[in-house]
Write an enzyme that holds these catalytic residues in place. Structure first.
Site, PDB file in Angstrom:
ATOM      1  CG  HIS A 142      -4.579  -1.935   3.041  1.00 43.68           C
ATOM      2  ND1 HIS A 142      -3.771  -0.930   3.528  1.00 43.68           N
ATOM      3  CD2 HIS A 142      -5.129  -2.528   4.130  1.00 43.68           C
ATOM      4  CE1 HIS A 142      -3.827  -0.935   4.841  1.00 43.68           C
ATOM      5  NE2 HIS A 142      -4.632  -1.892   5.239  1.00 43.68           N
ATOM      6  CG  ASP A 194      -1.875   1.111   1.312  1.00 39.81           C
ATOM      7  OD1 ASP A 194      -1.619   2.155   0.683  1.00 39.81           O
ATOM      8  OD2 ASP A 194      -2.891   0.956   2.000  1.00 39.81           O
TER       9      ASP A 194
END
Lengths: 325, 325
Positions: free
Chosen positions: A247, A4
């Protein structure tokens, strides 16, 4: 989560922008995972980092620390933070504790406990504040998609999926064009002071005003976190539909039925989050649709209802009249 | 799966291209799910469709059939096909039975049983054939990604993830540029004749030749299915990295270590799939790397090894010499 990029960059930049705060200081990383935040702190010049991780991932964190050459700086503590002991109090706590819609399965209680037990008075918390937002949105995947799948009507499937999803919010990316109104703050947390009680329930009632015509089919939630800063603009990690995807994506609560709205239509909803009594790491989320006719609107409401148009007119006249001549 | 456009379109087109075969005929849909294929068949003019579905999704299928106005044509049978009885034999079987890497968790056994029990001699099977392919590939998410995450070396994490994945293939989209050589056929099935024994094991040994330089880090698998056709080019549903993504994506088996290859390097691997004795719907997949020096290459191998260059030269000379003067 390690992939991420917005998450990793926000933490790295917040830590590196404030190297003066980290240099020579002691840091506690709560729920360190694979140790990436601990390594950032060591890279920023921390004298000592205590990386507390309850799961077996602690073993990987030890390897990560070693492969980055910080085994003299970072101490891995394979323990729940609730059971951990540290040889000293720390200057800074870093933690990536946020769950879906901020609170889901979250470790915030552990961070609060760690703060109260291990942080020196006036110590820093990274991130320092967190805000949860909500806004009405379209959810075409739950409605429109099912009217025609390659020439076959599958509305029954859509209805079934909505029924299943009415009890559990879904984690998906909500395209910005599906957001129908400005967001409302559901919860704002100052992480230097927040207590577990502050996050046991949250309830808002919001008169959202449609910024465009569309299908009002759900409420979406997202959050942002802001880091302390002494030198630059504070860094914010945002999971908004306006920002690059993370995410965490966004969380959507789908409505049982859809409503066509025009630009400036009021959409009134009550949103409540309440910690589950069975599992305190979980929350029950409820959305209630309210009748815009029956709910007081804010003083300056931009919706198209006659009472709000009239109120605006009066308020504007008052403002003009009260201007210095 | 209903949102898998290539899947839906391939079935629809294969059925609609062959309306002459469907018109007035009887069809069995094995594992009908929400009934989309049954509705396609009814739309194409089938006189009777038996939609057999074992799970409770059969109830939704009944609603879908009704909302499309085919309750007089489609008979929903809420049953395992193994336990079902039909009042007649059918002209056509349609089924979407394919799992990840074609065979995983698949219903092929049920389709074979249904074919042998319910299909008239010479009846059609949609799809009619299926092919499983393999090719060496790069898997940067399992290797390269972990060398540098925002300035932190996380190779230990990569190694851990690879260790976990060595026992279970992963389902991801493999970008075409990560495929390092032409695919090899692992398995080809004629669904009019295949028996459960034909799919209990498959084993190939392949000398793949790198079509470009790259990092050889895994073997990826995908499949295609071809439908019968009497009027047009047969429709193929392909899950290849070359084609638009489907919900099957591709399946990757990651290698324990990576190997840098040049263009024309030989990559020799043995791939075996064997039905699990504990769970016949599952397969154990094994990849073994073999030494290109120790394995016979095909007669006409395009790799850069001296023996193959020499063989090619001899073969080409022979071809030239044997041309009519």
């Amino acid at each position: 989560m390690l992939k991420d990029v917005p998450r990793n960059r926000a933490y790295k930049q917040a830590i590196f922008d404030n190297k003066d705060q980290f240099r020579g200081r002691t840091v506690l990383d709560v729920g360190a995972g694979t140790g990436i935040l601990s390594v950032f702190c060591a890279q920023a010049g921390a004298a000592r980092v205590y990386a507390v991780e309850a799961s077996n991932v602690a073993e990987i964190a030890a390897e990560v620390v070693k492969e980055n050459g910080f085994e003299e700086v970072v101490t891995i503590i394979h323990s729940r933070v609730e059971d951990a002991t540290l040889p000293e109090k720390v200057d800074i706590i870093v933690s990536e504790w946020m769950g879906f819609y901020l609170l889901h399965e979250a470790m915030l209680d552990s961070v609060i406990l760690a703060r109260d037990k291990f942080l020196k008075p006036g110590g820093l918390v990274f991130p320092e504040s967190a805000t949860l937002y909500s806004a009405p949105c379209s959810v075409p995947d739950m409605f429109d998609t099912w009217t025609n799948i390659e020439g076959v009507s599958m509305k029954s499937v859509g209805a079934k999926i909505r029924a299943e999803n009415s009890h559990k919010p879904s984690t998906t990316l909500v395209p910005l064009e599906n957001v129908l109104a400005d967001p409302e703050v559901v919860l704002w947390l100052d992480l230097r002071e927040v207590t577990p009680d502050d996050v046991s329930t949250a309830k808002i009632q919001h008169v959202a005003v449609a910024s465009k015509a569309g299908k009002y089919q759900g409420i979406c939630l997202w959050f942002s976190c802001t880091f302390p800063s002494f030198v630059t603009e504070p860094i914010t990690l945002s999971t908004s539909p306006e920002d690059p995807p993370t995410h965490w994506q966004q969380t959507t609560i789908v409505l049982p039925t859809e409503l066509e709205v025009e630009e400036k239509s009021p959409m009134v909803y009550e949103l409540s989050l309440a910690r589950s009594s069975e599992n305190p790491r979980r929350y029950n989320i409820e959305v209630t649709m309210l009748d815009p006719e029956e709910v007081p609107h804010p003083e300056y409401c931009s919706c198209h209802m006659t009472k709000c148009i009239l109120t605006r007119a009066v308020l504007e006249k008052y403002e003009v009249d009260s201007l210095p001549q």
